[in-house]
Design an enzyme around this catalytic site. Structure first.
Site, PDB file in Angstrom:
ATOM      1  N   GLU A  55     -11.514 -69.585 113.014  1.00  0.00           N
ATOM      2  CA  GLU A  55     -11.719 -70.009 114.398  1.00  0.00           C
ATOM      3  C   GLU A  55     -13.097 -70.627 114.654  1.00  0.00           C
ATOM      4  O   GLU A  55     -13.205 -71.608 115.375  1.00  0.00           O
ATOM      5  CB  GLU A  55     -11.521 -68.826 115.363  1.00  0.00           C
ATOM      6  N   HIS A  64      -4.494 -76.366 121.211  1.00  0.00           N
ATOM      7  CA  HIS A  64      -5.432 -75.625 120.369  1.00  0.00           C
ATOM      8  C   HIS A  64      -4.850 -75.401 118.968  1.00  0.00           C
ATOM      9  O   HIS A  64      -5.511 -75.637 117.959  1.00  0.00           O
ATOM     10  CB  HIS A  64      -5.795 -74.275 120.988  1.00  0.00           C
ATOM     11  N   HIS A 115      -6.066 -76.194 114.365  1.00  0.00           N
ATOM     12  CA  HIS A 115      -5.763 -75.502 113.104  1.00  0.00           C
ATOM     13  C   HIS A 115      -5.086 -76.352 112.041  1.00  0.00           C
ATOM     14  O   HIS A 115      -5.369 -76.206 110.849  1.00  0.00           O
ATOM     15  CB  HIS A 115      -4.852 -74.298 113.381  1.00  0.00           C
ATOM     16  N   SER A 127     -11.421 -77.591 118.754  1.00  0.00           N
ATOM     17  CA  SER A 127     -10.545 -77.903 119.885  1.00  0.00           C
ATOM     18  C   SER A 127     -11.263 -77.701 121.217  1.00  0.00           C
ATOM     19  O   SER A 127     -10.642 -77.792 122.273  1.00  0.00           O
ATOM     20  CB  SER A 127      -9.288 -77.026 119.843  1.00  0.00           C
TER      21      SER A 127
HETATM   22 FE   LIG Z   1      -6.722 -70.320 117.029  1.00  0.00          FE
END
Ligand SMILES: [Fe+2]
Length: 290
Positions: A191, A145, A150, A210
Site C-alpha cells: 500500500e 483504487h 494495485h 492512487s
Molecule cells: Fe489497496
C-alpha cells in the site's frame, strides 16, 4: 479523513472487523463462498464511467518522476482509460504476463479469504466506484483504487511473486494469531511502499499511487521519515488511516522484498510478542533516515 489513506484500506488491514461492507453481499446469491462475485459491468452508469475516467486522467498526469518505473511501464496494460475496464479484458493480459488474475469482490472481505485469494494468485478488486460527490474522499477502497493502484504492479513478475508469498505467509500468520502484525507489512509495502531507483526515490504502493495528494508527500516532502525496510521494525510500526503516512519504508529492489519474505516468520512473531509497538512518525535512537 483523507482519500489517500482511507482509499487504501485493505481487507487484510480491517480483517474481520464489524465494519459494515459498502458493497452488496446479498446479490441474490451471486457472491461465492470465497467472497468473490461476478463483475456486474452492465450495472455501471455513464456517471460511474465518467468518474473513473476523470480519476484516471488526474492521477496519470502526476506519475512522472514520482511513480516507479515498473508501475509506469505497466499502467497501459489496464487498457481503456475512458471507462471502467471489464476485469476479463485485463485478465487476458495479466495472466499471460504473470499468471495472476483479478477477481471481483463486493467490498472488504475477511482476513483469511483475502490471504487465500492472494496465495492462489487472485487479487480481489472491489467492483463498485465512488459517487461523484466522493471524488476526493472515500472511506473504503473502490474499483479505482484497486485497479489503478494495485493491478499495474501485478504485471511485474518479482513483485507479483512477492504478493503471492505474502498471501501464503498470511494463511500461516492467521493460524498463529499474527495476522495484524503481518498486515503492517502489507500496509508499508503493497500500500505505501517506496523504492530507491538509480534516478531517485519512487512510489510503488497503491495507496500512494492512487492518491491525489500523497504521491508528492511520500516521495518529495521533507516531513515524513523514510527508513530502510526491516521486517521487525516494519511490523512493530503502527500506521495512520486518517492522514498521510508519517513513516515510510524504502526498498532497493523487488527482489529484496521477495527474498526478505522467504524465511518462516514464526521467530519474528515470537520476537514481536516481546517488543512494544512503535508509533508512526517516530525515530528510534540510532536510526537514520533512508
Ligand atoms: Fe489497496
Amino acid at each position: 479523513m483523507n482519500i489517500s489513506t482511507e482509499a487504501a484500506v485493505t481487507p487484510a488491514v480491517y480483517g474481520e472487523s464489524d465494519r459494515p461492507p459498502r458493497g452488496d453481499y446479498s446479490r441474490g446469491g451471486a457472491v461465492l463462498a470465497d467472497y468473490t462475485c461476478p463483475q456486474d459491468w452492465a450495472s455501471y452508469t455513464p456517471a460511474d464511467h465518467d468518474t473513473y475516467r476523470r480519476l484516471y486522467e488526474r492521477q496519470a498526469a502526476q506519475l512522472p518522476g514520482l511513480a516507479c518505473d515498473a508501475f509506469i511501464a505497466s499502467l497501459p496494460s489496464l487498457g481503456v482509460k475512458n471507462r471502467i475496464p471489464r476485469f476479463d479484458e485485463i485478465n487476458e493480459r495479466l495472466y499471460k504476463a504473470t499468471r495472476w488474475e483479478i477477481v471481483a469482490v463486493p467490498g472488504l472481505i475477511p482476513e483469511l479469504p483475502f490471504f487465500t485469494l492472494l496465495a492462489n494468485r487472485k487479487f480481489p478488486v472491489t467492483d463498485w466506484i465512488r459517487k461523484p460527490e466522493e471524488f476526493d474522499y472515500i472511506v473504503e477502497p473502490d474499483v479505482f483504487h484497486d485497479l489503478f493502484g494495485h493491478v499495474p504492479m501485478l504485471f511485474d513478475p518479482t513483485f507479483a511473486d512477492y504478493v503471492q508469498r505474502y498471501g501464503q505467509g498470511g494463511i500461516k500468520a492467521h493460524a498463529l494469531g499474527a495476522g495484524e502484525k503481518l498486515a503492517r507489512l502489507y500496509w508499508y509495502t503493497v500500500e505505501f511502499g517506496l523504492i530507491r531507483q538509480p534516478d531517485g526515490l519512487r512510489a510503488y504502493g497503491a495507496g500512494i499511487l492512487s492518491s491525489v495528494g500523497e504521491l508528492q508527500h511520500a516521495v518529495r516532502s521533507s516531513e515524513p521519515y523514510r527508513l530502510p525496510l526491516d521486517l521487525l521494525r516494519t511490523m512493530r510500526t503502527r500506521y495512520k488511516i486518517d492522514s498521510y503516512q508519517s513513516t515510510y519504508f524504502v526498498i532497493d529492489s523487488f527482489s529484496q522484498l521477495f527474498d526478505l519474505t522467504a524465511p518462516d516468520f514464526t521467530p519474528l512473531y515470537n520476537a514481536l510478542a516481546t517488543q512494544p509497538d512503535i508509533e508512526a512518525g517516530t525515530l528510534l535512537p540510532g536510526e537514520s533516515v533512508a
